[in-house]
Write a protein that holds these residues in place. Sequence first.
Motif, PDB file in Angstrom:
ATOM      1  N   SER A  36       0.829  -1.197   0.000  1.00  0.00           N
ATOM      2  CA  SER A  36       0.000   0.000   0.000  1.00  0.00           C
ATOM      3  C   SER A  36       0.861   1.243   0.000  1.00  0.00           C
ATOM      4  CB  SER A  36      -0.924  -0.012   1.228  1.00  0.00           C
ATOM      5  OG  SER A  36      -1.687   1.159   1.280  1.00  0.00           O
ATOM      6  N   LYS A  37       1.971   1.237   0.755  1.00  0.00           N
ATOM      7  CA  LYS A  37       2.843   2.405   0.785  1.00  0.00           C
ATOM      8  C   LYS A  37       3.544   2.611  -0.548  1.00  0.00           C
ATOM      9  CE  LYS A  37       3.817   2.042   5.758  1.00  0.00           C
ATOM     10  NZ  LYS A  37       4.843   1.780   6.769  1.00  0.00           N
ATOM     11  N   ALA A  38       3.939   1.487  -1.189  1.00  0.00           N
ATOM     12  CA  ALA A  38       4.664   1.618  -2.446  1.00  0.00           C
ATOM     13  C   ALA A  38       3.783   2.156  -3.557  1.00  0.00           C
ATOM     14  CB  ALA A  38       5.237   0.259  -2.868  1.00  0.00           C
ATOM     15  N   ASP A  39       2.499   1.851  -3.492  1.00  0.00           N
ATOM     16  CA  ASP A  39       1.581   2.316  -4.538  1.00  0.00           C
ATOM     17  C   ASP A  39       0.255   2.666  -3.889  1.00  0.00           C
ATOM     18  OD1 ASP A  39       0.373   2.917  -6.881  1.00  0.00           O
ATOM     19  OD2 ASP A  39       1.042   1.111  -7.929  1.00  0.00           O
ATOM     20  N   PRO A  40       0.133   3.861  -3.297  1.00  0.00           N
ATOM     21  CA  PRO A  40      -1.031   4.206  -2.489  1.00  0.00           C
ATOM     22  C   PRO A  40      -2.332   4.156  -3.244  1.00  0.00           C
ATOM     23  CG  PRO A  40       0.288   6.147  -2.986  1.00  0.00           C
ATOM     24  CD  PRO A  40       1.099   4.970  -3.381  1.00  0.00           C
ATOM     25  N   ALA A  41      -2.299   4.303  -4.582  1.00  0.00           N
ATOM     26  CA  ALA A  41      -3.558   4.265  -5.339  1.00  0.00           C
ATOM     27  C   ALA A  41      -4.135   2.863  -5.421  1.00  0.00           C
ATOM     28  CB  ALA A  41      -3.341   4.810  -6.750  1.00  0.00           C
ATOM     29  N   THR A  42      -3.266   1.858  -5.115  1.00  0.00           N
ATOM     30  CA  THR A  42      -3.733   0.484  -5.238  1.00  0.00           C
ATOM     31  C   THR A  42      -4.734   0.135  -4.166  1.00  0.00           C
ATOM     32  OG1 THR A  42      -1.591  -0.117  -6.131  1.00  0.00           O
ATOM     33  CG2 THR A  42      -2.977  -1.925  -5.360  1.00  0.00           C
ATOM     34  N   THR A  43      -4.460   0.509  -2.927  1.00  0.00           N
ATOM     35  CA  THR A  43      -5.373   0.234  -1.825  1.00  0.00           C
ATOM     36  C   THR A  43      -5.487   1.447  -0.937  1.00  0.00           C
ATOM     37  OG1 THR A  43      -3.569  -0.661  -0.492  1.00  0.00           O
ATOM     38  CG2 THR A  43      -4.846  -2.242  -1.817  1.00  0.00           C
ATOM     39  N   THR A  99      -0.264 -23.887   0.985  1.00  0.00           N
ATOM     40  CA  THR A  99       0.327 -22.709   0.351  1.00  0.00           C
ATOM     41  C   THR A  99       0.797 -21.744   1.417  1.00  0.00           C
ATOM     42  OG1 THR A  99      -1.812 -21.649   0.240  1.00  0.00           O
ATOM     43  CG2 THR A  99      -1.116 -22.893  -1.703  1.00  0.00           C
ATOM     44  N   ALA A 100       1.499 -22.226   2.381  1.00  0.00           N
ATOM     45  CA  ALA A 100       1.940 -21.392   3.491  1.00  0.00           C
ATOM     46  C   ALA A 100       2.778 -20.240   2.990  1.00  0.00           C
ATOM     47  CB  ALA A 100       2.753 -22.237   4.478  1.00  0.00           C
ATOM     48  N   GLY A 101       2.475 -19.085   3.497  1.00  0.00           N
ATOM     49  CA  GLY A 101       3.248 -17.894   3.170  1.00  0.00           C
ATOM     50  C   GLY A 101       2.841 -17.227   1.894  1.00  0.00           C
ATOM     51  N   VAL A 102       1.856 -17.752   1.164  1.00  0.00           N
ATOM     52  CA  VAL A 102       1.428 -17.143  -0.083  1.00  0.00           C
ATOM     53  C   VAL A 102       0.103 -16.433   0.136  1.00  0.00           C
ATOM     54  CG1 VAL A 102       0.792 -17.542  -2.476  1.00  0.00           C
ATOM     55  CG2 VAL A 102       2.591 -18.908  -1.420  1.00  0.00           C
ATOM     56  N   ILE A 103       0.010 -15.188  -0.300  1.00  0.00           N
ATOM     57  CA  ILE A 103      -1.210 -14.408  -0.126  1.00  0.00           C
ATOM     58  C   ILE A 103      -2.274 -14.916  -1.082  1.00  0.00           C
ATOM     59  CG2 ILE A 103      -2.201 -12.111  -0.258  1.00  0.00           C
ATOM     60  CD1 ILE A 103      -0.299 -12.602   2.069  1.00  0.00           C
ATOM     61  N   ALA A 104      -3.458 -15.163  -0.592  1.00  0.00           N
ATOM     62  CA  ALA A 104      -4.564 -15.621  -1.436  1.00  0.00           C
ATOM     63  C   ALA A 104      -5.389 -14.434  -1.879  1.00  0.00           C
ATOM     64  CB  ALA A 104      -5.404 -16.624  -0.656  1.00  0.00           C
ATOM     65  N   GLU A 105      -6.688 -14.640  -2.153  1.00  0.00           N
ATOM     66  CA  GLU A 105      -7.562 -13.597  -2.660  1.00  0.00           C
ATOM     67  C   GLU A 105      -7.624 -12.396  -1.735  1.00  0.00           C
ATOM     68  OE1 GLU A 105      -9.828 -13.490  -5.465  1.00  0.00           O
ATOM     69  OE2 GLU A 105      -8.478 -15.016  -6.229  1.00  0.00           O
ATOM     70  N   ARG A 106      -7.535 -11.191  -2.332  1.00  0.00           N
ATOM     71  CA  ARG A 106      -7.791  -9.959  -1.580  1.00  0.00           C
ATOM     72  C   ARG A 106      -9.215  -9.543  -1.843  1.00  0.00           C
ATOM     73  NH1 ARG A 106      -4.085  -5.727  -3.914  1.00  0.00           N
ATOM     74  NH2 ARG A 106      -4.525  -6.947  -5.768  1.00  0.00           N
ATOM     75  N   ILE A 107      -9.994  -9.489  -0.802  1.00  0.00           N
ATOM     76  CA  ILE A 107     -11.398  -9.116  -0.944  1.00  0.00           C
ATOM     77  C   ILE A 107     -11.554  -7.693  -0.450  1.00  0.00           C
ATOM     78  CG2 ILE A 107     -13.768  -9.686  -0.367  1.00  0.00           C
ATOM     79  CD1 ILE A 107     -12.780 -12.529   0.227  1.00  0.00           C
ATOM     80  N   LEU A 108     -11.801  -6.751  -1.365  1.00  0.00           N
ATOM     81  CA  LEU A 108     -11.888  -5.353  -1.022  1.00  0.00           C
ATOM     82  C   LEU A 108     -13.334  -4.931  -0.869  1.00  0.00           C
ATOM     83  CD1 LEU A 108      -9.205  -3.879  -3.435  1.00  0.00           C
ATOM     84  CD2 LEU A 108      -8.883  -4.860  -1.166  1.00  0.00           C
ATOM     85  N   SER A 109     -13.523  -3.886  -0.118  1.00  0.00           N
ATOM     86  CA  SER A 109     -14.869  -3.360   0.059  1.00  0.00           C
ATOM     87  C   SER A 109     -15.380  -2.779  -1.250  1.00  0.00           C
ATOM     88  CB  SER A 109     -14.869  -2.268   1.126  1.00  0.00           C
ATOM     89  OG  SER A 109     -14.191  -1.119   0.643  1.00  0.00           O
ATOM     90  N   PRO A 110     -16.684  -2.754  -1.467  1.00  0.00           N
ATOM     91  CA  PRO A 110     -17.237  -2.161  -2.700  1.00  0.00           C
ATOM     92  C   PRO A 110     -16.785  -0.728  -2.893  1.00  0.00           C
ATOM     93  CG  PRO A 110     -18.914  -3.419  -1.543  1.00  0.00           C
ATOM     94  CD  PRO A 110     -17.727  -3.368  -0.630  1.00  0.00           C
ATOM     95  N   ALA A 151     -13.271  -0.819  -4.281  1.00  0.00           N
ATOM     96  CA  ALA A 151     -13.291  -1.268  -5.672  1.00  0.00           C
ATOM     97  C   ALA A 151     -13.788  -0.164  -6.588  1.00  0.00           C
ATOM     98  CB  ALA A 151     -14.172  -2.507  -5.806  1.00  0.00           C
ATOM     99  N   LEU A 152     -14.841   0.539  -6.176  1.00  0.00           N
ATOM    100  CA  LEU A 152     -15.382   1.625  -6.979  1.00  0.00           C
ATOM    101  C   LEU A 152     -14.355   2.741  -7.146  1.00  0.00           C
ATOM    102  CD1 LEU A 152     -17.766   2.914  -8.456  1.00  0.00           C
ATOM    103  CD2 LEU A 152     -18.529   3.848  -6.257  1.00  0.00           C
ATOM    104  N   PHE A 153     -13.647   3.040  -6.050  1.00  0.00           N
ATOM    105  CA  PHE A 153     -12.607   4.074  -6.113  1.00  0.00           C
ATOM    106  C   PHE A 153     -11.522   3.681  -7.119  1.00  0.00           C
ATOM    107  CE2 PHE A 153      -8.418   5.493  -4.611  1.00  0.00           C
ATOM    108  CZ  PHE A 153      -8.577   6.862  -4.697  1.00  0.00           C
ATOM    109  N   SER A 154     -11.095   2.424  -7.063  1.00  0.00           N
ATOM    110  CA  SER A 154     -10.030   1.966  -7.960  1.00  0.00           C
ATOM    111  C   SER A 154     -10.474   1.999  -9.426  1.00  0.00           C
ATOM    112  CB  SER A 154      -9.615   0.546  -7.574  1.00  0.00           C
ATOM    113  OG  SER A 154      -9.073   0.517  -6.281  1.00  0.00           O
ATOM    114  N   TRP A 155     -11.698   1.518  -9.675  1.00  0.00           N
ATOM    115  CA  TRP A 155     -12.218   1.563 -11.037  1.00  0.00           C
ATOM    116  C   TRP A 155     -12.312   3.002 -11.535  1.00  0.00           C
ATOM    117  CZ3 TRP A 155     -12.557  -1.887 -14.665  1.00  0.00           C
ATOM    118  CH2 TRP A 155     -12.666  -3.237 -14.348  1.00  0.00           C
ATOM    119  N   THR A 156     -12.739   3.915 -10.682  1.00  0.00           N
ATOM    120  CA  THR A 156     -12.878   5.320 -11.068  1.00  0.00           C
ATOM    121  C   THR A 156     -11.536   5.909 -11.443  1.00  0.00           C
ATOM    122  OG1 THR A 156     -14.790   5.568  -9.608  1.00  0.00           O
ATOM    123  CG2 THR A 156     -13.699   7.580 -10.347  1.00  0.00           C
TER     124      THR A 156
END
Length: 914
Positions: free
Chosen positions: A14-21, A39-50, A53-58
């Motif tokens: 998030s710090k490296a690319d603040p627009a991402t999240t 799959t220890a240590g591997v990040i799975a699905e990121r579920i973001l709030s609507p 998601a709307l902010f990112s799409w915009t």
Amino acid sequence: MATLKKRHANAMDSKADPATTNNKHILDDDRRTAARPGTAGVIAERILSPKTALFSWTVFIGFIAFFIFVAYGGHYTLPTPVMEEHHPVTGKPQISEAYMRRITGHLSETIGLRVSGTAQDAETERFLINEIAVIEEKARIARARGATDLPKIDTWVQVDDGSHQFDFMHEVVMKMYSNLTNIVVRLSCGPECDENALLLNAHYDTTLGSPGAVDDGVGVAVMMDVLRVMSLSPSPKKNSVIFLFNGAEESFQDASHSFIVNHELKGSVRAVVNVEGTGTHGPEILFQANARVMIDAYSKAPYPHGTVLANDLFETGIILGDSDFRIFRDHGNITGIDMAIYKNSYLYHTQLDINENMQVGVPQHTGENVFAIVNYVADEVDLRQIPEMTNDVVYFDVAGLFFVTYSAATAIKMHIVFGIAALAAFLVGASRPSIKSFLSIPVSLFAAVVGPFVLATLFVSLGKPMQWFSHEWYPFFIFGPTAIAGMLAVQYAVHDPKASTGANELSVFSGVQVFFTALLGLATNAGLGGSYILAMFSISLTVALIFNRARVGTQKQISGQSEQMVVHAVGFSTYLIASAIPTTYFATVAYTLIDVLVPLTGRMGPSTPVDHLVAGLVGLVAFLVCPSFLAFAHRFGRPILLKAITILLLVQIPITLFSLVALTPYNHMHPKRMFIQHLRNTTSGETAVYLAHADQGAIYDSYIAPLEQLLGVKAVYKTSKEDKDDWNSVFPISEFIDSYVIDTTPFIRSQTTNKTIAESTAPLTDLIKNPPRLTAENISYDPTTGLRKVTLLCTFPDHIWTVITFDALLKGWSLSSKVPSPDQFHYVIRNAGGYGTDGWRLDLEYAVAGEMGANDKLRIEMISMETEGFDWRVEEERELEGTGEIGIMRKIINAQPDFMALTYMSTVATVFNL
């Protein structure tokens, strides 16, 4: 401990690319991440709030829209018109829109239709000669006042006969011309300049039914203004400039042929600049070029607009048109450039091509560009060696600000470097495609086209074709949601729920990069000049992936964790790098494609599947405007992706219903084209009106049915195969137009005040005064060779544009070109002539079979056009002798709906056996 590491990695992302999240909009870590077994240590699905998601799409759609908006401004901006003929401070002559509009206004409004062979044609010649005389006089006065460095001016008025073969729309057309006029002016520094010349060409004639303010009044006005300014400026330093005001382009480039094969200056011409007009708005485009030296000359234009892609497109034949450039290339072996005003070609070749419909700034843009090009060639280019004809040059403008040119060899080297860079991105792990993600890209392109295709089929099946025609952008409104939904549906299908959203995103992004790099290799190998666009995509995507890899490496160092602990999402900055150049540039290409293709569908003929053609264009543009969009779609997981598809399809439903019910294909400024011919056949005695439409749009209820009621006769529908011989007056356009045919004899008999004619059964064509005649002389037959010779003499008082057709096994003729076939062949020979021309001669030698010998007559069908039958001044319509004032054509014209543009003519056809 593992949970803390995951949280720290996500925070660093998030710090490296603040627009991402945005942490304020993200749910608790336990809700948005979940480790899977094994799959220890591997990040799975990121579920973001609507909301996130709307902010990112915009944000994503916002910066893509910004690139498209920037491209729009650069593409359509025109210069401010200059109203003064001389600079108010320096007093030097300058290119002036006010001067050029005076010329175009007089040509299109005062004179009007300028069809070769008419009185208006002759009036135009006198007007142009007078304007040139005024320019010469002003230059003489300037010299008398001490301006001794002005160029030498020479003028010719050429009147000549000739013939040539003109192949168009896959048909062989033989052309004859008589007494056609060219007005020629040469500016030079003296004998040392006269051996090498640049030819500047435009035609002053118009097609049937059009006053031609832009086609080609603007070309003539630009040439006249350049001549005016150059005549009062220092002489050319290296090459003379020849201004050719040619008098017959619309009859298939006859006058330009006459110049390049007959005129005394033909041998000095080394290069050509042809100026044309097929629209009324926007910048003119460089749409044909065949020499590096002339492409470099075009780069000196202050407002360059052109791409080698247009040259490639023109060579496909999809653009139903041609220009004098072809004649200079094929008959003079001359290199050069072909320029044309092209936007808003809805009005091209219609009665709406008038001064007031020409966008402000169009003449200024064209005039300043032509002036700069001509000056550069006259002063700087060495034309002593004929420039080499080649298409191995890549060229394109950047937002109309500057022009880029380089050789095909340089393009190959660049593309090899781009390929190596793409391979390096894969080797260092920046590009991580899978076979599935790579294959999903061409399938997404296919889906982007198929969805609109299905929708186009629906519109056509419901009897609602071309609902998008009345505005260039309506196709994107009608087909766009389905195109995007199709692409997303493919990505939904290939999204791997076992991998993180970031892994899916990066894999598809990499697949896009590999796809465009592979496509670049294929296009380069095929020698396509337009491959430079693919190169823009390839290198931009490669650089973006390498940047993204560096960003991930920075995150890894800061977090102190292994790379697999870092979320491998694609940052917004990566998308910006990938899209900034290709999206902005391709948007300008898309504007050009739309501006050319959508209006063009109105004259492609009723059999062309234009709805599917336009639907396919929408899908292609939707895919190419921002291909990395396919990767971004994976950013929020399958549930969000499914919602996006659902929303698009739900939006498509009301758009479709609205388009079916509320939209109409045509209006006054976006008309439906109709070709109308009142044909009198003196052999069969028939008189009939042929009403041909040039596109798929419905016409019966709005126009044909009212005419049936008016004339009291039902129309008969004939396809282009059934009635093409009846349309020989406009051959080979006749090959793709279908007709409604209405017999006019009953109406004329019922309306005439002459009771004898009303009650007579004699053909009405007996009343035609001085019909065209074809006679045979010098007939001979050689029984040894089986060859028959005949001289055809044609007379056509008060008619123009005669066309004869016959089938024969020709062995020789008096035309300058070779006989096009050694076998039995269907010949179409068209004739055009200057004002006052009323006859021509043709010698034929052909093989005959059997015992008939010298009596084996040749069956020839001739059709000619009445000089009064196509003018908008319908009160001049020529009536059949003795029938009284009936005015068939006037009634047909007065009955036309407001959304229709008519090209009409009265013709006489006769069959001769000679």
